[in-house]
Design a protein around this motif. Structure first.
Motif, PDB file in Angstrom:
ATOM      1  N   ASN A 184       0.832  -1.207   0.000  1.00  0.00           N
ATOM      2  CA  ASN A 184       0.000   0.000   0.000  1.00  0.00           C
ATOM      3  C   ASN A 184       0.863   1.253   0.000  1.00  0.00           C
ATOM      4  OD1 ASN A 184      -2.382  -1.638   0.372  1.00  0.00           O
ATOM      5  ND2 ASN A 184      -1.749  -1.869   2.502  1.00  0.00           N
ATOM      6  N   ILE A 185       0.462   2.211  -0.829  1.00  0.00           N
ATOM      7  CA  ILE A 185       1.144   3.508  -0.903  1.00  0.00           C
ATOM      8  C   ILE A 185       0.098   4.585  -0.692  1.00  0.00           C
ATOM      9  CG2 ILE A 185       2.577   5.029  -2.318  1.00  0.00           C
ATOM     10  CD1 ILE A 185       3.252   2.513  -4.011  1.00  0.00           C
ATOM     11  N   GLY A 186       0.276   5.374   0.369  1.00  0.00           N
ATOM     12  CA  GLY A 186      -0.691   6.413   0.673  1.00  0.00           C
ATOM     13  C   GLY A 186      -1.376   6.132   2.008  1.00  0.00           C
ATOM     14  N   PRO A 187      -2.079   7.136   2.479  1.00  0.00           N
ATOM     15  CA  PRO A 187      -2.344   8.406   1.816  1.00  0.00           C
ATOM     16  C   PRO A 187      -1.179   9.396   1.919  1.00  0.00           C
ATOM     17  CG  PRO A 187      -3.349   8.397   3.985  1.00  0.00           C
ATOM     18  CD  PRO A 187      -2.755   7.029   3.785  1.00  0.00           C
ATOM     19  N   LEU A 188      -1.228  10.389   1.058  1.00  0.00           N
ATOM     20  CA  LEU A 188      -0.317  11.531   1.121  1.00  0.00           C
ATOM     21  C   LEU A 188      -1.039  12.645   1.873  1.00  0.00           C
ATOM     22  CD1 LEU A 188       2.212  13.182   0.140  1.00  0.00           C
ATOM     23  CD2 LEU A 188       0.841  13.776  -1.865  1.00  0.00           C
ATOM     24  N   ILE A 189      -0.409  13.159   2.921  1.00  0.00           N
ATOM     25  CA  ILE A 189      -1.090  14.137   3.786  1.00  0.00           C
ATOM     26  C   ILE A 189      -0.208  15.354   4.004  1.00  0.00           C
ATOM     27  CG2 ILE A 189      -2.094  14.524   6.074  1.00  0.00           C
ATOM     28  CD1 ILE A 189      -2.621  11.518   6.224  1.00  0.00           C
ATOM     29  N   LYS A 190      -0.785  16.523   3.829  1.00  0.00           N
ATOM     30  CA  LYS A 190      -0.126  17.772   4.219  1.00  0.00           C
ATOM     31  C   LYS A 190      -0.448  17.985   5.697  1.00  0.00           C
ATOM     32  CE  LYS A 190       0.856  22.347   2.444  1.00  0.00           C
ATOM     33  NZ  LYS A 190       0.602  23.304   1.336  1.00  0.00           N
ATOM     34  N   VAL A 191       0.550  17.844   6.546  1.00  0.00           N
ATOM     35  CA  VAL A 191       0.289  17.699   7.979  1.00  0.00           C
ATOM     36  C   VAL A 191      -0.271  18.965   8.622  1.00  0.00           C
ATOM     37  CG1 VAL A 191       1.940  15.820   8.266  1.00  0.00           C
ATOM     38  CG2 VAL A 191       2.709  18.188   8.521  1.00  0.00           C
ATOM     39  N   ASN A 236      -6.097  20.655  -8.333  1.00  0.00           N
ATOM     40  CA  ASN A 236      -7.003  21.790  -8.102  1.00  0.00           C
ATOM     41  C   ASN A 236      -7.933  21.576  -6.906  1.00  0.00           C
ATOM     42  OD1 ASN A 236      -6.102  23.346 -10.323  1.00  0.00           O
ATOM     43  ND2 ASN A 236      -7.333  22.093 -11.710  1.00  0.00           N
ATOM     44  N   VAL A 237      -7.630  20.587  -6.056  1.00  0.00           N
ATOM     45  CA  VAL A 237      -8.495  20.339  -4.893  1.00  0.00           C
ATOM     46  C   VAL A 237      -7.658  20.178  -3.620  1.00  0.00           C
ATOM     47  CG1 VAL A 237     -10.460  19.348  -6.128  1.00  0.00           C
ATOM     48  CG2 VAL A 237      -8.519  17.886  -5.517  1.00  0.00           C
ATOM     49  N   PRO A 238      -6.736  21.099  -3.349  1.00  0.00           N
ATOM     50  CA  PRO A 238      -5.838  20.897  -2.214  1.00  0.00           C
ATOM     51  C   PRO A 238      -6.529  20.852  -0.868  1.00  0.00           C
ATOM     52  CG  PRO A 238      -5.661  23.139  -3.047  1.00  0.00           C
ATOM     53  CD  PRO A 238      -6.498  22.374  -4.032  1.00  0.00           C
ATOM     54  N   TYR A 239      -7.712  21.484  -0.758  1.00  0.00           N
ATOM     55  CA  TYR A 239      -8.345  21.571   0.562  1.00  0.00           C
ATOM     56  C   TYR A 239      -9.492  20.585   0.729  1.00  0.00           C
ATOM     57  CZ  TYR A 239      -5.488  25.724   0.717  1.00  0.00           C
ATOM     58  OH  TYR A 239      -4.409  26.584   0.678  1.00  0.00           O
ATOM     59  N   ARG A 243      -8.423  11.689  -0.015  1.00  0.00           N
ATOM     60  CA  ARG A 243      -7.110  11.220  -0.434  1.00  0.00           C
ATOM     61  C   ARG A 243      -7.229   9.738  -0.776  1.00  0.00           C
ATOM     62  NH1 ARG A 243      -6.892  15.793  -0.594  1.00  0.00           N
ATOM     63  NH2 ARG A 243      -5.306  17.254   0.145  1.00  0.00           N
ATOM     64  N   TYR A 244      -6.161   9.188  -1.354  1.00  0.00           N
ATOM     65  CA  TYR A 244      -6.255   7.823  -1.868  1.00  0.00           C
ATOM     66  C   TYR A 244      -5.093   6.960  -1.380  1.00  0.00           C
ATOM     67  CZ  TYR A 244      -9.803   9.820  -4.860  1.00  0.00           C
ATOM     68  OH  TYR A 244     -10.927  10.458  -5.300  1.00  0.00           O
ATOM     69  N   ILE A 245      -5.386   5.678  -1.256  1.00  0.00           N
ATOM     70  CA  ILE A 245      -4.363   4.668  -0.983  1.00  0.00           C
ATOM     71  C   ILE A 245      -4.247   3.790  -2.224  1.00  0.00           C
ATOM     72  CG2 ILE A 245      -3.665   2.728   0.464  1.00  0.00           C
ATOM     73  CD1 ILE A 245      -5.334   3.920   2.725  1.00  0.00           C
ATOM     74  N   LEU A 246      -3.040   3.706  -2.783  1.00  0.00           N
ATOM     75  CA  LEU A 246      -2.793   2.809  -3.906  1.00  0.00           C
ATOM     76  C   LEU A 246      -2.511   1.420  -3.353  1.00  0.00           C
ATOM     77  CD1 LEU A 246      -0.367   5.040  -6.023  1.00  0.00           C
ATOM     78  CD2 LEU A 246      -2.854   4.941  -6.151  1.00  0.00           C
ATOM     79  N   ARG A 247      -3.219   0.432  -3.868  1.00  0.00           N
ATOM     80  CA  ARG A 247      -3.049  -0.939  -3.374  1.00  0.00           C
ATOM     81  C   ARG A 247      -2.541  -1.816  -4.524  1.00  0.00           C
ATOM     82  NH1 ARG A 247      -4.863  -0.849   1.689  1.00  0.00           N
ATOM     83  NH2 ARG A 247      -6.642   0.470   2.259  1.00  0.00           N
ATOM     84  N   LEU A 260     -10.064   7.716   0.898  1.00  0.00           N
ATOM     85  CA  LEU A 260     -10.028   7.952   2.337  1.00  0.00           C
ATOM     86  C   LEU A 260     -10.384   9.404   2.602  1.00  0.00           C
ATOM     87  CD1 LEU A 260      -9.113   6.591   5.073  1.00  0.00           C
ATOM     88  CD2 LEU A 260      -6.879   7.633   4.674  1.00  0.00           C
ATOM     89  N   GLU A 261     -11.287   9.625   3.539  1.00  0.00           N
ATOM     90  CA  GLU A 261     -11.666  11.011   3.876  1.00  0.00           C
ATOM     91  C   GLU A 261     -10.945  11.431   5.139  1.00  0.00           C
ATOM     92  OE1 GLU A 261     -15.683  13.554   4.892  1.00  0.00           O
ATOM     93  OE2 GLU A 261     -15.763  12.036   3.315  1.00  0.00           O
ATOM     94  N   LEU A 262     -10.150  12.480   5.028  1.00  0.00           N
ATOM     95  CA  LEU A 262      -9.360  12.966   6.155  1.00  0.00           C
ATOM     96  C   LEU A 262     -10.148  13.992   6.962  1.00  0.00           C
ATOM     97  CD1 LEU A 262      -5.929  13.496   4.337  1.00  0.00           C
ATOM     98  CD2 LEU A 262      -6.740  11.457   5.545  1.00  0.00           C
ATOM     99  N   ILE A 263      -9.669  14.193   8.206  1.00  0.00           N
ATOM    100  CA  ILE A 263     -10.278  15.200   9.070  1.00  0.00           C
ATOM    101  C   ILE A 263      -9.382  16.434   9.069  1.00  0.00           C
ATOM    102  CG2 ILE A 263     -10.979  15.760  11.437  1.00  0.00           C
ATOM    103  CD1 ILE A 263     -11.424  12.744  11.858  1.00  0.00           C
ATOM    104  N   PRO A 264      -9.929  17.594   8.694  1.00  0.00           N
ATOM    105  CA  PRO A 264      -9.099  18.815   8.644  1.00  0.00           C
ATOM    106  C   PRO A 264      -8.617  19.230  10.031  1.00  0.00           C
ATOM    107  CG  PRO A 264     -11.159  19.100   7.443  1.00  0.00           C
ATOM    108  CD  PRO A 264     -11.296  17.830   8.239  1.00  0.00           C
ATOM    109  N   ASN A 265      -7.474  19.925  10.051  1.00  0.00           N
ATOM    110  CA  ASN A 265      -7.000  20.581  11.274  1.00  0.00           C
ATOM    111  C   ASN A 265      -7.665  21.937  11.368  1.00  0.00           C
ATOM    112  OD1 ASN A 265      -5.220  18.670  12.332  1.00  0.00           O
ATOM    113  ND2 ASN A 265      -3.582  19.301  10.958  1.00  0.00           N
ATOM    114  N   TYR A 266      -8.470  22.145  12.389  1.00  0.00           N
ATOM    115  CA  TYR A 266      -9.139  23.444  12.531  1.00  0.00           C
ATOM    116  C   TYR A 266      -8.425  24.257  13.605  1.00  0.00           C
ATOM    117  CZ  TYR A 266     -12.942  21.637   9.686  1.00  0.00           C
ATOM    118  OH  TYR A 266     -13.686  21.112   8.658  1.00  0.00           O
TER     119      TYR A 266
END
Length: 266
Positions: A184-191, A236-239, A243-247, A260-266
């Motif tokens: 598995n590769i991913g997800p890629l996350i901007k921390v 064009n969808v940075p926010y 995100r995706y996991i390559l399997r 995969l749906e991430l939870i934003p940092n608020y």
């Protein structure tokens, strides 16, 4: 070594060869060509040929004429520089139909100003270790296997590794893991933007060379578009939180993706 400046690209329409100035979006050269293997010719133009090459193929002859008559469109590079420009051209040609005009200007300027390798971290179980040398061979990467106080441009990390305060280690993190059936590769996350999700554990199972080569290719591609700040501009969808996991199936070497749906940092 002569290669076409990144500001230009080529197209072939039936028997007409066209060179375009990408920034100006206009044709700067066109000629009729016959008995030319365009794929071979494009590789010579994009990835390099010595001006003294004595090959007699039509593609070599045409390229030497092109360099003679349009020398300002070509760059003279030594072998080390041409290695980097190989990737710069490769990833432009791969994504050019997703580039807007401002995206290309940004990318061309980033390539022009590239002077030192990006620093990435790699923390994974032992069976992933052969990937380190493969990534270190790329002319735009410097791989670190020990963390320091210097913030990394990207951290590639096994899901089993417990990284404390990951937001202080890197700007982007890419997770990798494996089991008996898949890699598995991913997800890629901007921390800074999203929380780290809970992910499946990784198993310490040996990897075959074919699997390592494919995983290395995906890590190369992801690293390049992230480190040259192209990911947000191409998608064009940075926010958006998706995100995706390559399997990668280990039995068939076929690829699937999970969203995969991430939870934003608020």
């Amino acid at each position: 070594m002569y290669i076409l400046d990144l500001n230009y690209t080529m197209e072939k329409y039936e028997e007409t060869l066209v060179i375009l100035d990408i920034g100006k979006n206009e044709i700067v050269f066109a000629c009729k060509v016959r008995n030319i293997n365009f794929d071979k010719f494009a590789k010579l133009v994009y990835y390099g040929i010595s001006i003294d090459n004595e090959e007699n193929d039509n593609e070599f002859k045409l390229l030497n004429v092109l360099i003679e008559k349009n020398s300002s469109m070509f760059l003279k590079k030594d072998v080390e520089d041409s290695d980097f420009y190989f990737y710069a051209r490769k990833y432009y040609e791969m994504h050019k139909y997703q580039f807007r005009q401002d995206t290309f200007s940004f990318y061309a300027e980033s390539v022009k100003n590239f002077t030192k390798k990006f620093k990435i971290g790699f923390l994974a179980c032992e069976s992933f270790n052969p990937l380190i040398s493969k990534l270190n061979n790329l002319p735009f990467l410097e791989v670190n296997t020990a963390l320091s106080t210097n913030k990394l441009d990207l951290l590639i990390v096994d899901t089993n590794v417990n990284c404390q305060q990951i937001d202080q280690l890197c700007e982007n993190v890419l997770f990798i893991s494996k089991s008996d059936s898949e890699v598995n590769i991913g997800p890629l996350i901007k921390v800074d933007d999203f929380r780290i999700p809970e992910l499946s554990d990784s198993y310490e199972t040996p990897l075959f060379e074919s699997e390592l080569n494919l995983v290395s290719l995906f890590l190369e591609r992801i690293s390049y578009i992230v480190l040259f700040s192209l990911y947000d501009k191409i998608t064009n969808v940075p926010y958006l939180p998706n995100r995706y996991i390559l399997r990668l199936s280990r039995s068939t070497l076929t690829l699937n993706t999970d969203e995969l749906e991430l939870i934003p940092n608020y």
